[in-house]
Design an enzyme around this catalytic site. Structure first.
Site, PDB file in Angstrom:
ATOM      1  N   GLU A 187       0.834  -1.212   0.000  1.00 26.57           N
ATOM      2  CA  GLU A 187       0.000   0.000   0.000  1.00 26.57           C
ATOM      3  C   GLU A 187       0.868   1.261   0.000  1.00 26.57           C
ATOM      4  O   GLU A 187       0.495   2.275  -0.590  1.00 26.57           O
ATOM      5  CB  GLU A 187      -0.960   0.001   1.192  1.00 26.57           C
ATOM      6  CG  GLU A 187      -1.941  -1.174   1.218  1.00 26.57           C
ATOM      7  CD  GLU A 187      -2.719  -1.374  -0.081  1.00 26.57           C
ATOM      8  OE1 GLU A 187      -2.936  -0.391  -0.815  1.00 26.57           O
ATOM      9  OE2 GLU A 187      -3.073  -2.541  -0.379  1.00 26.57           O
ATOM     10  N   HIS A 190       1.566   2.115  -3.573  1.00 25.31           N
ATOM     11  CA  HIS A 190       0.472   2.870  -4.212  1.00 25.31           C
ATOM     12  C   HIS A 190       0.470   4.321  -3.731  1.00 25.31           C
ATOM     13  O   HIS A 190       0.319   5.255  -4.511  1.00 25.31           O
ATOM     14  CB  HIS A 190      -0.880   2.245  -3.845  1.00 25.31           C
ATOM     15  CG  HIS A 190      -1.164   0.950  -4.538  1.00 25.31           C
ATOM     16  ND1 HIS A 190      -0.995   0.782  -5.890  1.00 25.31           N
ATOM     17  CD2 HIS A 190      -1.635  -0.237  -4.065  1.00 25.31           C
ATOM     18  CE1 HIS A 190      -1.350  -0.466  -6.214  1.00 25.31           C
ATOM     19  NE2 HIS A 190      -1.725  -1.100  -5.131  1.00 25.31           N
TER      20      HIS A 190
HETATM   21 ZN   LIG Z   1      -2.528  -3.079  -5.040  1.00 24.36          ZN
END
Ligand SMILES: [Zn+2]
Length: 393
Positions: A187, A190
């Site tokens: 995460e 991202h």
């Molecule tokens: Zn992902």
């Protein structure tokens, strides 16, 4: 229950599950066939040569990217067969059944991590991304980007989201396991992609497409796993990490490519004027499994698996998981081996949002998905991890 160590339990769960799907086979087949016909009709109305061509047109991706993926995986399928044999040996079974594929090969590590330890471990693993990336990410962690723990009424899972003009947010349900450390790294990938793209692109170009999104997250997981493997002295821990990695390859590259092939075949049939039926869907699906999972005892049940894959209603989507993963493996290997120059390109890619088509953006980053090379290299890495795991047995 499909993951149960008790073979009887997982066998029953598997048969029960597919038994219910089977009892709806005509209905589910009809909904899927309608969806396929819709894809083909819309493509024809818009003067594309095929539904597949219409779908990749949206990303300006050449058909060869889709076909290269399938060809490379097919060419290297013996690696998956080796993995199946490896799994059979670890599980000490006379033969492997489809319902044996879900069982974790190595039991969970008993190590528990505090969130602070997880963050530190992740930052150590991401060191190859350079000082600036680390500082920016650390700044985010220290300044409220992350909602860490489970809470009453909180949604499950993990994701990252962003709004232009403000910093990204990460939702976690941190539970102190090694998997949670990987989720954090994923995460964070991202979030940093969003952070850099939003900071460097005007609003209209700031968001990136799915095609490139999983590159930023998976690359972080790759760096972390390499770091943990290098510093581990415990064989059980190493085996756990390698197995985690092998399962990522299996479920992201091999499985999604098999799905991609299934989608391609069923759309082609309709385009050639050949009717699809519940029987033909099952037969096509069974034949693919026979090729991909050679070495596993196939049963009738598996021929119904297509009926439980919701992604098929969003046709030609899942191949992006496999290409994204391959690009991430290629880029992380490049950064580790060749250093600075590759890193600068990669950081520029993270800052580029959606300013160009995804294949072009990846080319700037240093990986050309128009050639079979990245997928071939990715499969080679799978083979290397498999060799290492086999040695540790
Ligand atoms: Zn992902």
């Amino acid at each position: 229950m499909l993951q149960s160590q008790n073979r009887e339990v997982r066998k029953n769960a598997y048969n029960q599950l597919y038994g219910v799907y089977k009892s709806f086979r005509n209905t589910i087949a009809q909904t899927l066939i309608n969806s396929v016909k819709k894809d083909c009709l819309l493509a024809r109305l818009r003067k594309h040569n095929s539904a597949l061509e219409a779908s990749v047109f949206a990303d300006n991706v050449d058909l060869s990217v889709y076909n290269n993926l399938i060809n490379s995986v097919r060419k290297n399928i013996s690696l998956l067969h080796r993995y199946v044999e490896f799994r059979r040996q670890v599980m000490k079974l006379p033969e492997l059944q489809m319902y044996d594929l879900y069982v974790p090969l190595v039991s969970e590590l008993n190590k528990a991590y505090t969130y602070q330890e997880a963050a530190k471990l992740m930052l150590d693993g991401l060191a190859p991304l350079g000082e600036k990336y680390l500082q920016d990410l650390k700044g985010g962690l220290d300044n409220g980007w992350v909602d860490v723990y489970e809470n009453k009424g909180k949604t499950s899972g993990a994701y990252s989201t962003g709004t232009y003009g403000y910093h990204p947010y990460i939702l976690l349900n941190f539970n102190h396991t090694i998997n949670d450390v990987f989720t954090l790294a994923h995460e964070a990938g991202h979030a940093m992609h969003t952070f850099y793209s939003h900071n460097n692109q005007p609003y209209r170009n700031a968001s990136y497409t799915i095609f490139v999104a999983e590159v930023a997250s998976t690359l972080n997981e790759n760096l972390l796993i390499k770091h943990l493997l290098a510093k581990s002295t415990d064989n059980k821990e190493k085996l756990y990490l390698l197995n985690y990695n092998l399962e990522q390859f299996r479920t992201t590259v091999f499985r999604q490519t098999m799905f991609a092939e299934f989608e391609k075949i069923i759309h082609q049939k309709i385009e050639e004027g050949i009717s699809l039926t519940p029987d033909s869907l099952c037969e096509i699906y069974y034949e693919l499994n026979k090729f991909y999972y050679q070495g596993v005892q196939l049963d009738d049940e598996i021929s119904m698996e297509w009926s439980r894959i919701p992604h098929f209603y969003n046709a030609f989507y899942v191949y992006k998981y496999a290409t994204g993963f391959s690009a991430a493996v290629a880029l992380s290997n490049g950064i580790l081996k060749e250093g600075q120059e590759k890193l600068e390109k990669y950081l520029a890619f993270l800052s580029s949002g959606g300013k160009d088509y995804p294949i072009e953006l990846l080319k700037y980053a240093g990986v050309d998905m128009g050639t079979p090379q990245p997928v071939d290299d990715c499969l080679k890495s799978f083979g290397e991890s498999l060799d290492l795991a086999t040695k540790l047995l």
